[in-house]
Design a protein around this motif. Structure first.
Motif, PDB file in Angstrom:
ATOM      1  N   GLY A   6     -36.690  -0.564   3.663  1.00  0.00           N
ATOM      2  CA  GLY A   6     -37.120  -1.288   2.481  1.00  0.00           C
ATOM      3  C   GLY A   6     -37.794  -2.616   2.791  1.00  0.00           C
ATOM      4  N   GLY A   7     -37.921  -2.947   4.059  1.00  0.00           N
ATOM      5  CA  GLY A   7     -38.604  -4.174   4.460  1.00  0.00           C
ATOM      6  C   GLY A   7     -40.109  -4.001   4.309  1.00  0.00           C
ATOM      7  N   ALA A   8     -40.852  -4.573   5.224  1.00  0.00           N
ATOM      8  CA  ALA A   8     -42.320  -4.459   5.190  1.00  0.00           C
ATOM      9  C   ALA A   8     -42.722  -2.982   5.256  1.00  0.00           C
ATOM     10  CB  ALA A   8     -42.930  -5.215   6.357  1.00  0.00           C
ATOM     11  N   ALA A   9     -43.651  -2.598   4.396  1.00  0.00           N
ATOM     12  CA  ALA A   9     -44.092  -1.201   4.344  1.00  0.00           C
ATOM     13  C   ALA A   9     -44.844  -0.834   5.623  1.00  0.00           C
ATOM     14  CB  ALA A   9     -44.991  -0.985   3.134  1.00  0.00           C
ATOM     15  N   PRO A  10     -44.713   0.417   6.073  1.00  0.00           N
ATOM     16  CA  PRO A  10     -45.421   0.864   7.267  1.00  0.00           C
ATOM     17  C   PRO A  10     -46.947   0.760   7.093  1.00  0.00           C
ATOM     18  CG  PRO A  10     -43.821   2.503   6.543  1.00  0.00           C
ATOM     19  CD  PRO A  10     -43.896   1.467   5.487  1.00  0.00           C
ATOM     20  N   ASP A  11     -47.646   0.570   8.205  1.00  0.00           N
ATOM     21  CA  ASP A  11     -49.109   0.461   8.190  1.00  0.00           C
ATOM     22  C   ASP A  11     -49.800   1.817   8.159  1.00  0.00           C
ATOM     23  OD1 ASP A  11     -48.960  -2.304   8.299  1.00  0.00           O
ATOM     24  OD2 ASP A  11     -49.019  -2.333  10.484  1.00  0.00           O
ATOM     25  N   GLU A  12     -49.060   2.886   8.289  1.00  0.00           N
ATOM     26  CA  GLU A  12     -49.631   4.228   8.337  1.00  0.00           C
ATOM     27  C   GLU A  12     -49.098   5.043   7.155  1.00  0.00           C
ATOM     28  OE1 GLU A  12     -46.413   5.917  11.525  1.00  0.00           O
ATOM     29  OE2 GLU A  12     -48.162   4.839  12.228  1.00  0.00           O
ATOM     30  N   PRO A  13     -49.773   6.141   6.804  1.00  0.00           N
ATOM     31  CA  PRO A  13     -49.297   6.978   5.701  1.00  0.00           C
ATOM     32  C   PRO A  13     -47.921   7.560   5.993  1.00  0.00           C
ATOM     33  CG  PRO A  13     -51.546   7.562   6.284  1.00  0.00           C
ATOM     34  CD  PRO A  13     -51.052   6.621   7.338  1.00  0.00           C
ATOM     35  N   VAL A  14     -47.099   7.661   4.962  1.00  0.00           N
ATOM     36  CA  VAL A  14     -45.753   8.218   5.075  1.00  0.00           C
ATOM     37  C   VAL A  14     -45.513   9.173   3.912  1.00  0.00           C
ATOM     38  CG1 VAL A  14     -44.820   6.177   6.234  1.00  0.00           C
ATOM     39  CG2 VAL A  14     -44.729   6.326   3.748  1.00  0.00           C
ATOM     40  N   THR A  15     -44.436   9.942   3.988  1.00  0.00           N
ATOM     41  CA  THR A  15     -43.961  10.713   2.849  1.00  0.00           C
ATOM     42  C   THR A  15     -42.752   9.979   2.305  1.00  0.00           C
ATOM     43  OG1 THR A  15     -44.725  12.794   3.779  1.00  0.00           O
ATOM     44  CG2 THR A  15     -43.029  12.926   2.082  1.00  0.00           C
ATOM     45  N   TYR A  16     -42.816   9.596   1.034  1.00  0.00           N
ATOM     46  CA  TYR A  16     -41.754   8.819   0.408  1.00  0.00           C
ATOM     47  C   TYR A  16     -41.178   9.613  -0.750  1.00  0.00           C
ATOM     48  CZ  TYR A  16     -39.334   5.131  -2.093  1.00  0.00           C
ATOM     49  OH  TYR A  16     -38.374   4.388  -2.723  1.00  0.00           O
ATOM     50  N   ILE A  17     -39.841   9.703  -0.832  1.00  0.00           N
ATOM     51  CA  ILE A  17     -39.159  10.387  -1.925  1.00  0.00           C
ATOM     52  C   ILE A  17     -38.305   9.357  -2.645  1.00  0.00           C
ATOM     53  CG2 ILE A  17     -37.542  12.207  -2.567  1.00  0.00           C
ATOM     54  CD1 ILE A  17     -38.315  13.611   0.073  1.00  0.00           C
ATOM     55  N   GLY A  18     -38.542   9.201  -3.936  1.00  0.00           N
ATOM     56  CA  GLY A  18     -37.779   8.228  -4.709  1.00  0.00           C
ATOM     57  C   GLY A  18     -38.104   8.327  -6.186  1.00  0.00           C
ATOM     58  N   LEU A  19     -37.586   7.384  -6.956  1.00  0.00           N
ATOM     59  CA  LEU A  19     -37.804   7.402  -8.400  1.00  0.00           C
ATOM     60  C   LEU A  19     -39.183   6.900  -8.787  1.00  0.00           C
ATOM     61  CD1 LEU A  19     -34.308   6.194  -9.613  1.00  0.00           C
ATOM     62  CD2 LEU A  19     -35.207   8.526  -9.529  1.00  0.00           C
ATOM     63  N   GLU A  20     -39.734   5.970  -8.016  1.00  0.00           N
ATOM     64  CA  GLU A  20     -41.074   5.461  -8.283  1.00  0.00           C
ATOM     65  C   GLU A  20     -41.701   4.971  -6.987  1.00  0.00           C
ATOM     66  OE1 GLU A  20     -40.164   0.953  -9.756  1.00  0.00           O
ATOM     67  OE2 GLU A  20     -39.947   2.548 -11.219  1.00  0.00           O
ATOM     68  N   ARG A  21     -43.023   4.864  -6.973  1.00  0.00           N
ATOM     69  CA  ARG A  21     -43.754   4.438  -5.779  1.00  0.00           C
ATOM     70  C   ARG A  21     -43.487   2.954  -5.511  1.00  0.00           C
ATOM     71  NH1 ARG A  21     -48.652   6.350  -3.384  1.00  0.00           N
ATOM     72  NH2 ARG A  21     -49.406   4.809  -1.939  1.00  0.00           N
ATOM     73  N   PRO A  22     -43.010   2.607  -4.320  1.00  0.00           N
ATOM     74  CA  PRO A  22     -42.799   1.196  -4.003  1.00  0.00           C
ATOM     75  C   PRO A  22     -44.124   0.467  -3.760  1.00  0.00           C
ATOM     76  CG  PRO A  22     -41.905   2.612  -2.265  1.00  0.00           C
ATOM     77  CD  PRO A  22     -42.543   3.491  -3.283  1.00  0.00           C
TER      78      PRO A  22
END
Length: 43
Positions: A6-22
Motif C-alpha cells: 500500500g506504499g508507493a505504487a509500482p512503476d510497472e503494470p500490475v494486476t490489482y484485486i480490490g473494491l476500487e482502483r487505488p
C-alpha cells in the motif's frame, strides 16, 4: 509474486484485486473490482 503493502505504487503494470482502483497505479495495470469480477470467473 510480490505483494504490495500500500506504499508507493509500482512503476510497472500490475494486476490489482480490490473494491476500487487505488490512486497512482500504472495506467496499463489490470484492475479487478466487484464491477468486473464476472469477467474473470468462467460461466
Amino acid at each position: 509474486m510480490d505483494l504490495w503493502d500500500g506504499g508507493a505504487a509500482p512503476d510497472e503494470p500490475v494486476t490489482y484485486i480490490g473494491l476500487e482502483r487505488p490512486e497512482g497505479l500504472h495506467p496499463a495495470s489490470r484492475v479487478i473490482t466487484l464491477q468486473n469480477l464476472r469477467d474473470v470467473i468462467p460461466g
